[in-house]
Design a protein around this motif. Structure first.
Motif, short mmCIF file in Angstrom:
data_model
loop_
_atom_site.label_atom_id
_atom_site.label_comp_id
_atom_site.label_asym_id
_atom_site.label_seq_id
_atom_site.Cartn_x
_atom_site.Cartn_y
_atom_site.Cartn_z
N VAL A 76 53.27 38.52 32.14
CA VAL A 76 52.81 37.76 33.11
C VAL A 76 51.55 36.78 32.91
O VAL A 76 51.60 35.81 33.30
N VAL A 77 50.78 37.16 31.99
CA VAL A 77 49.67 36.44 31.54
C VAL A 77 49.91 35.17 30.88
O VAL A 77 49.48 34.05 30.71
N ALA A 78 51.49 35.50 29.92
CA ALA A 78 51.90 34.41 29.16
C ALA A 78 52.27 33.14 30.17
O ALA A 78 52.07 32.07 29.86
N GLU A 79 52.84 33.34 31.45
CA GLU A 79 53.08 32.43 32.43
C GLU A 79 52.13 32.05 32.85
O GLU A 79 52.10 31.04 33.82
N LEU A 80 51.19 32.97 33.62
CA LEU A 80 50.07 32.59 34.60
C LEU A 80 48.63 33.02 34.33
O LEU A 80 48.28 34.46 34.38
N PRO A 81 48.00 32.40 33.05
CA PRO A 81 47.03 32.71 32.36
C PRO A 81 45.83 33.08 33.17
O PRO A 81 45.14 33.87 32.79
N SER A 82 45.77 32.65 34.33
CA SER A 82 44.66 32.83 35.51
C SER A 82 44.83 33.85 36.39
O SER A 82 44.10 34.19 37.30
N CYS A 83 46.12 34.82 36.15
CA CYS A 83 46.20 35.54 37.26
C CYS A 83 45.55 36.80 37.38
O CYS A 83 44.61 37.07 36.40
N ARG A 84 45.43 37.53 38.46
CA ARG A 84 44.57 38.73 38.73
C ARG A 84 45.43 39.65 39.51
O ARG A 84 45.77 39.83 40.49
N PRO A 85 45.94 40.74 38.61
CA PRO A 85 46.77 41.75 39.07
C PRO A 85 46.00 42.61 40.12
O PRO A 85 45.02 42.95 39.93
N VAL A 86 46.88 42.76 41.11
CA VAL A 86 46.48 43.73 41.97
C VAL A 86 47.54 44.80 42.22
O VAL A 86 48.90 44.64 42.32
N LEU A 87 47.17 46.12 42.21
CA LEU A 87 48.00 47.15 42.59
C LEU A 87 47.41 48.31 43.23
O LEU A 87 46.37 48.29 43.63
N ALA A 88 48.17 49.22 43.98
CA ALA A 88 47.87 50.36 44.47
C ALA A 88 48.30 51.50 43.87
O ALA A 88 49.32 51.64 43.71
N SER A 89 47.41 52.59 43.31
CA SER A 89 48.03 53.70 42.72
C SER A 89 46.50 54.56 42.55
O SER A 89 45.55 54.05 42.43
N ARG A 103 42.29 44.95 27.91
CA ARG A 103 42.90 44.61 26.39
C ARG A 103 43.27 43.10 26.62
O ARG A 103 43.13 42.50 25.37
N LEU A 104 43.67 42.84 27.58
CA LEU A 104 44.17 41.24 28.08
C LEU A 104 42.99 40.36 28.55
O LEU A 104 43.27 39.22 28.76
N ASN A 105 41.79 40.95 28.65
CA ASN A 105 40.51 40.30 29.29
C ASN A 105 40.92 39.65 30.83
O ASN A 105 40.65 38.59 30.94
N LEU A 106 41.55 40.59 31.42
CA LEU A 106 41.80 40.21 32.92
C LEU A 106 40.98 41.24 33.90
O LEU A 106 40.66 42.14 33.62
N HIS A 107 40.71 40.43 35.07
CA HIS A 107 40.24 41.54 36.21
C HIS A 107 41.19 41.89 36.80
O HIS A 107 42.40 41.26 37.10
N CYS A 108 41.57 43.25 36.95
CA CYS A 108 42.51 43.83 37.68
C CYS A 108 41.93 44.75 38.87
O CYS A 108 40.95 45.30 38.78
N GLU A 109 42.58 44.34 40.13
CA GLU A 109 42.00 44.77 41.45
C GLU A 109 43.02 46.04 41.40
O GLU A 109 44.25 46.02 41.56
N VAL A 110 42.33 47.47 41.64
CA VAL A 110 43.24 48.76 41.93
C VAL A 110 42.69 49.03 43.46
O VAL A 110 41.64 49.35 43.80
N HIS A 111 43.79 49.02 44.43
CA HIS A 111 43.38 49.90 45.74
C HIS A 111 43.95 51.23 45.70
O HIS A 111 44.83 51.59 45.28
N VAL A 112 42.85 52.07 46.18
CA VAL A 112 43.16 53.54 46.31
C VAL A 112 42.84 53.87 47.67
O VAL A 112 42.08 53.43 48.41
N PRO A 113 43.60 55.00 47.90
CA PRO A 113 43.54 55.68 49.25
C PRO A 113 42.04 56.41 49.31
O PRO A 113 41.35 56.75 48.17
N GLN A 114 41.60 56.44 50.65
CA GLN A 114 40.26 57.31 50.68
C GLN A 114 40.40 58.67 50.17
O GLN A 114 39.17 59.45 49.88
#
Length: 127
Positions: A76-89, A103-114
Motif C-alpha cells: 500500500v505504501v509503495a502505491e500511496l506513500p502518504s496513506c494512513r491505515p485505519v483498522l478495527a481489532s 517499521r514503515l514510519n506510518l501513522h496507524c489508527e486502530v479502533h478498539v471496542p470499549q
C-alpha cells in the motif's frame, strides 16, 4: 533461482511468484521462526506421523500476523506513500499492524471496542 517456498505441483506459477515476492518483502525484517518436533502430539496422532510446531509465538508481535500486515502495508505504501491505515481489532492483527506501521514510519489508527482489556490497550499504545 531457488524458490523461497516449496510449492505444490498444483500451484499456479503466478500464485507461487506472489508468495515469493511477499516472502522477500518481509525477509530480514520479521523473524524466521523454527519448526519444533512434538513427540507428544505425534503419539496423540497415532505415533505413525511426525508433528512439527511452527513457533510463531517467537515472532516480534507474538503471532504470524506480522508477516501479512507488513507485506500488505508495504504494498500500500509503495502505491500511496502518504496513506494512513485505519483498522478495527483488539488482537494480534492490531498488534501486527501497529508494529508494521512503526517499521514503515506510518501513522496507524486502530479502533478498539470499549470492552478491550487494559493490558491489551496498553500494549497497543506502545506499538
Amino acid at each position: 533461482r531457488r524458490s523461497i517456498v516449496e510449492a505444490p505441483s498444483t500451484m499456479s506459477s503466478s500464485l507461487k511468484e506472489a508468495i515469493d515476492q511477499a516472502a522477500r518483502r518481509v525477509e530480514g525484517i520479521t523473524r524466521r521462526t523454527v519448526l519444533e518436533p512434538s513427540s507428544w502430539l505425534a503419539e496423540l496422532a497415532g505415533g505413525k506421523t511426525t508433528v512439527n510446531l511452527k513457533m510463531e509465538n517467537q515472532q516480534v508481535t507474538g503471532s504470524f500476523k506480522v508477516r501479512g500486515a507488513l507485506n500488505k502495508m508495504s504494498l500500500v505504501v509503495a502505491e500511496l506513500p502518504s496513506c494512513r491505515p485505519v483498522l478495527a481489532s483488539t488482537g494480534n492483527h492490531a498488534m501486527a499492524c501497529g508494529w508494521a506501521a512503526g517499521r514503515l514510519n506510518l501513522h496507524c489508527e486502530v479502533h478498539v471496542p470499549q470492552t478491550v482489556s487494559a493490558g491489551k490497550l496498553q500494549a497497543l499504545k506502545h506499538k
